[in-house]
Design an enzyme around this catalytic site. Structure first.
Site, mmCIF file in Angstrom:
data_model
loop_
_atom_site.group_PDB
_atom_site.id
_atom_site.type_symbol
_atom_site.label_atom_id
_atom_site.label_comp_id
_atom_site.label_asym_id
_atom_site.label_seq_id
_atom_site.Cartn_x
_atom_site.Cartn_y
_atom_site.Cartn_z
ATOM 1 N N MET A 198 -3.085 -10.907 -15.539
ATOM 2 C CA MET A 198 -4.017 -10.140 -14.949
ATOM 3 C C MET A 198 -5.304 -10.530 -14.779
ATOM 4 O O MET A 198 -6.428 -10.113 -15.143
ATOM 5 C CB MET A 198 -4.116 -9.047 -15.933
ATOM 6 C CG MET A 198 -2.738 -8.093 -15.904
ATOM 7 S SD MET A 198 -1.833 -7.953 -14.332
ATOM 8 C CE MET A 198 -2.247 -6.177 -13.798
ATOM 9 N N HIS A 200 3.586 -8.858 -6.712
ATOM 10 C CA HIS A 200 2.591 -7.677 -6.683
ATOM 11 C C HIS A 200 3.452 -6.467 -6.418
ATOM 12 O O HIS A 200 4.472 -6.541 -5.656
ATOM 13 C CB HIS A 200 1.625 -7.956 -5.645
ATOM 14 C CG HIS A 200 0.540 -6.770 -5.566
ATOM 15 N ND1 HIS A 200 -0.419 -6.756 -6.544
ATOM 16 C CD2 HIS A 200 0.472 -5.643 -4.879
ATOM 17 C CE1 HIS A 200 -1.001 -5.578 -6.206
ATOM 18 N NE2 HIS A 200 -0.595 -5.114 -5.045
ATOM 19 N N VAL A 214 -7.284 -12.797 -3.062
ATOM 20 C CA VAL A 214 -6.507 -12.097 -3.729
ATOM 21 C C VAL A 214 -5.434 -11.265 -3.231
ATOM 22 O O VAL A 214 -5.684 -10.236 -2.561
ATOM 23 C CB VAL A 214 -7.317 -11.325 -4.935
ATOM 24 C CG1 VAL A 214 -6.180 -10.700 -5.849
ATOM 25 C CG2 VAL A 214 -8.247 -12.282 -5.473
ATOM 26 N N GLU A 221 11.532 -5.943 -8.628
ATOM 27 C CA GLU A 221 10.722 -7.050 -8.667
ATOM 28 C C GLU A 221 11.574 -8.132 -9.440
ATOM 29 O O GLU A 221 11.622 -9.156 -9.276
ATOM 30 C CB GLU A 221 9.444 -6.772 -9.864
ATOM 31 C CG GLU A 221 8.429 -5.889 -9.061
ATOM 32 C CD GLU A 221 7.349 -5.649 -10.243
ATOM 33 O OE1 GLU A 221 6.896 -6.540 -10.824
ATOM 34 O OE2 GLU A 221 6.926 -4.340 -10.210
HETATM 35 C C1 GAR Z 1 4.407 -6.089 -12.647
HETATM 36 O O1 GAR Z 1 4.741 -4.760 -12.080
HETATM 37 C C2 GAR Z 1 3.713 -7.038 -11.659
HETATM 38 O O2 GAR Z 1 4.117 -6.651 -10.421
HETATM 39 C C3 GAR Z 1 2.377 -6.288 -11.994
HETATM 40 O O3 GAR Z 1 2.335 -6.265 -13.640
HETATM 41 C C4 GAR Z 1 3.617 -5.923 -13.847
HETATM 42 C C5 GAR Z 1 3.663 -6.933 -14.947
HETATM 43 O O4 GAR Z 1 5.063 -6.400 -15.619
HETATM 44 N N1 GAR Z 1 1.335 -7.248 -11.629
HETATM 45 C C6 GAR Z 1 0.222 -7.137 -10.879
HETATM 46 O O5 GAR Z 1 -0.175 -6.016 -10.634
HETATM 47 C C7 GAR Z 1 -0.406 -8.118 -10.210
HETATM 48 N N2 GAR Z 1 -1.700 -7.775 -9.682
HETATM 49 P P1 GAR Z 1 5.651 -7.587 -16.575
HETATM 50 O O6 GAR Z 1 4.708 -8.071 -17.556
HETATM 51 O O7 GAR Z 1 6.895 -6.705 -17.275
HETATM 52 O O8 GAR Z 1 6.406 -8.779 -15.776
#
Ligand code: GAR
Length: 209
Positions: free
Chosen positions: A93, A112, A147, A177
């Site tokens: 993040m 994302h 970004v 994902e």
């Molecule tokens: C995931 O949903 C990913 O796509 C998002 O954070 C989550 C992390 O989950 N990423 C973002 O929003 C980046 N801007 P995880 O730690 O369980 O993989």
């Protein structure tokens, strides 16, 4: 080609886990994986250790969106020490804008939870519901200075239900994902990806399984 992968995480680490497990099953062709975190309390660190993968906390002091040049250099050092050839941001993040990008441009990818270029940034699922979208999804893309706007590698589509909450939607998107992130790493490790302008060309994609 021997490929070592560095996964950068800030939190839960479910995408990290999906990549590690796919590799364990021999599906990615990756040699070593190292996990780096800007957060000492990230559950991902323990998860990685439990899966037998080296996991390191990088002691960053700033808590803004961007890492400082010195902080990015600490990441670069650990990545270079391990001869990492692909960096995967997995729920990392922070905005990357200095040394990591310079060193790894074209070799750094992110996941994302939206169908980019729609809904860049944070609170994606809330905004998707607010807009009444019928479909959402997730995107794996190369990271650039802009970004959530780099060349798109893979996307998966998820229908939105009228009774969805941000949580139920996040859960269904996350399942996709976990499917497309390991697949993207595999495409990279097989040397199939090339960037042409805004687009990514995937060699042999039409016949890929
Ligand atoms: C995931 O949903 C990913 O796509 C998002 O954070 C989550 C992390 O989950 N990423 C973002 O929003 C980046 N801007 P995880 O730690 O369980 O993989």
């Amino acid at each position: 080609m021997v490929l070592n992968v560095g996964i950068l995480v800030s939190g839960r680490g479910s995408n990290m886990q999906a990549i590690i497990e796919a590799n364990r099953e021999g599906r990615l062709g990756v040699d070593k994986i190292v996990v780096l975190s800007d957060n000492p309390d990230a559950p991902a660190l323990d998860k990685a250790n439990a899966l037998g993968v080296e996991a390191i906390y990088i002691p960053v002091k700033s808590n803004g969106a961007k890492l400082t040049p010195e902080e990015e250099d600490m990441f670069v050092k650990e990545l270079k020490d391990r001869d990492v050839g692909l960096v995967c941001l997995a729920g990392f993040m922070r905005i990357i804008s200095h040394g990591i990008l310079r060193e790894y441009e074209g070799r750094i990818i992110n996941i994302h939870p939206s169908l980019l270029p729609s809904f860049r940034g944070l609170n994606v699922h809330e905004r998707v519901l607010e807009y009444g979208c019928r479909y959402t999804g997730c995107t794996v893309h190369f990271v650039t200075a802009d970004v959530d706007a780099g060349p798109i590698i893979l996307q998966a589509c998820v229908p939105v239900r009228q009774d969805d909450t941000p949580e139920t939607l996040a859960e269904r998107v996350l399942r996709e994902e976990h499917r497309i992130y390991p697949m993207s790493v595999r495409l990279f490790s097989e040397g199939r990806l090339s960037i042409e302008g805004r687009r990514v060309i995937i060699e042999g994609w039409e016949d890929y399984e």
